[in-house]
Design an enzyme around this catalytic site. Structure first.
Site, PDB file in Angstrom:
ATOM      1  N   GLY A 221      83.767  52.103 165.938  1.00 58.49           N
ATOM      2  CA  GLY A 221      82.548  52.690 165.397  1.00 58.49           C
ATOM      3  C   GLY A 221      82.635  52.826 163.886  1.00 58.49           C
ATOM      4  N   CYS A 248      90.210  51.285 167.018  1.00 56.75           N
ATOM      5  CA  CYS A 248      89.553  51.441 165.723  1.00 56.75           C
ATOM      6  C   CYS A 248      89.140  52.888 165.463  1.00 56.75           C
ATOM      7  CB  CYS A 248      88.387  50.462 165.612  1.00 56.75           C
ATOM      8  SG  CYS A 248      87.806  50.219 163.911  1.00 56.75           S
ATOM      9  N   LEU A 249      87.838  53.193 165.394  1.00 57.84           N
ATOM     10  CA  LEU A 249      87.435  54.580 165.180  1.00 57.84           C
ATOM     11  C   LEU A 249      87.966  55.465 166.296  1.00 57.84           C
ATOM     12  CD1 LEU A 249      85.801  56.691 163.556  1.00 57.84           C
ATOM     13  CD2 LEU A 249      83.860  56.174 165.055  1.00 57.84           C
ATOM     14  N   TYR A 293      89.105  53.432 156.906  1.00 58.35           N
ATOM     15  CA  TYR A 293      89.965  54.613 156.983  1.00 58.35           C
ATOM     16  C   TYR A 293      91.206  54.275 157.793  1.00 58.35           C
ATOM     17  CZ  TYR A 293      85.947  57.277 155.286  1.00 58.35           C
ATOM     18  OH  TYR A 293      84.915  57.749 154.526  1.00 58.35           O
ATOM     19  N   HIS A 333      91.498  45.173 166.443  1.00 61.78           N
ATOM     20  CA  HIS A 333      90.597  44.851 167.551  1.00 61.78           C
ATOM     21  C   HIS A 333      91.215  43.835 168.507  1.00 61.78           C
ATOM     22  CE1 HIS A 333      86.930  46.957 166.226  1.00 61.78           C
ATOM     23  NE2 HIS A 333      87.433  46.767 165.019  1.00 61.78           N
ATOM     24  N   GLU A 335      90.118  43.089 171.316  1.00 63.11           N
ATOM     25  CA  GLU A 335      89.009  42.411 172.002  1.00 63.11           C
ATOM     26  C   GLU A 335      88.327  41.387 171.115  1.00 63.11           C
ATOM     27  OE1 GLU A 335      86.702  44.796 169.262  1.00 63.11           O
ATOM     28  OE2 GLU A 335      88.598  45.109 170.288  1.00 63.11           O
TER      29      GLU A 335
END
Length: 358
Positions: A221, A248-249, A293, A333, A335
């Protein structure tokens, strides 16, 4: 495409003249660069780019057109799109529309015929900065450009209501918390026998546990992870109850829920060629990434977690394990679509965790 003049006005005062394509509108956003040679369809439809002006460093973009089947979400979240040279005549048999047509339909202003290499060098030296896309540089208010910030990012891209994606070979039930998820996360879970219930970002922990899932997935996200205080509070109630895999997020939110900390990177990691090293084996994998981040590695250790992957370029944290809480996460990632595919095996680890929990 029109050859109308359009300008990129950076927050540092630099102005670049280019030509317009896509939608005809002015916009302010956070300017970032992505290094992929391909995968621009997935970039344009990745919700993690919410509020950002995306610039491709590869000089030719659009040569295989826009293929609707390959999108990662139902709409684009980017504010504007910058390329060195767009392709007007795609040569792929699968394409549905040109890049220019897609940008127009989705009200995304585009800029081409600018020195993307020079702009990238500025960002690498100065860090990510805000910019304005406008047909008249006299409209550019530097104070307003500098003051811009990406806010309410997750709220803006998460699904509005729950949905279900069923597997043809049902073995497990997974709840996917949508912070801005990419479709290929769902596809990878479905391929491994998971029925996936996709729920909004603000779903309560008790409602998720009431579904009695075999595992919980935290999606990618956009935005500053620390902004999501309510989501972090709900995660605290979930950790240790069911196997959790975060990307990730989701990786950042999981860390924050355990008391770890995050920091904003100078210009982030965005592209399909980021090397990550697995500390347990010493092996290095090529990964796809899109984040501004990072979790502070020392803070993971301080809260009882263990850093599992690091970025081979800058040594930042790329993964964490919380073994006593049945949870693990990666910053990159696995995926990734259109690739690379090196780290797809990480989904299999999640499957093994759910099997061992039955």
């Amino acid at each position: 495409m029109k050859d109308d003049k359009i300008y990129i006005c950076l927050a540092n005062g630099d102005i670049f003249e280019g030509k317009r394509f896509g939608a005809e509108s002015d916009v302010i956003g956070e300017l970032v660069f992505a290094t992929g040679m391909c995968g621009y369809i997935e970039t344009l439809t990745d919700p993690s780019y919410y509020g950002q002006i995306v610039m491709q460093t590869f000089p030719l973009i659009g040569n295989y057109g826009f293929i609707n089947e390959d999108v990662e979400s139902t709409r684009s979240a980017v504010s504007a799109y910058i390329v060195r040279e767009p392709c007007d005549n795609p040569s792929n048999f699968r394409y549905d529309q040109t890049l220019d047509e897609y940008l127009k339909k989705n009200n995304i202003p585009g800029v081409y015929d600018v020195d993307t290499r020079q702009i990238t060098k500025i960002i690498r030296e100065s860090g990510v900065m805000n910019a304005m896309i406008t047909d008249d540089p006299r409209k550019a208010d530097l104070e307003a450009i500098k003051a811009y910030s990406v806010t309410d990012a997750v709220k803006s891209v998460s699904c509005a209501r729950p949905s279900m994606s069923a597997s043809h070979e049902h073995k497990y039930n997974v709840v996917l918390i949508d912070y801005g998820t990419k479709r290929n996360i769902v596809r990878e879970l479905n391929k491994r026998g998971c029925n996936v219930a996709i729920v909004p970002y603000d779903t309560k922990a008790e409602d998720i546990l009431a579904l009695n899932p075999d595992g919980i997935m935290l999606s990618n996200g956009p935005g500053d992870p620390e902004e999501n205080t309510e989501a972090i509070s709900e995660l605290k109630k979930l950790v240790g109850k069911k196997p959790i895999f975060a990307i990730c997020l989701g990786h950042q939110l999981l860390a924050l829920s355990q008391g770890a900390k995050t920091t904003k990177l100078k210009y982030g990691h965005r592209g399909v060629n980021q090397p990550v090293k697995e500390l347990k084996t010493g092996r290095t994998f090529i990964s796809s990434q899109n984040h501004g981040y990072a979790v502070i590695d020392e803070s993971v250790e301080e809260v009882g977690g263990k850093v599992s992957f690091i970025n081979a370029n800058d040594q930042t944290c790329e993964g964490a394990d919380y073994e006593d809480k049945m949870a693990f996460s990666v910053q990159f990632h696995p995926e990734a679509c259109s690739g690379p595919l090196d780290t797809r095996f990480i989904f299999d680890r999640f499957i093994d965790m759910m099997g061992g929990n039955k």
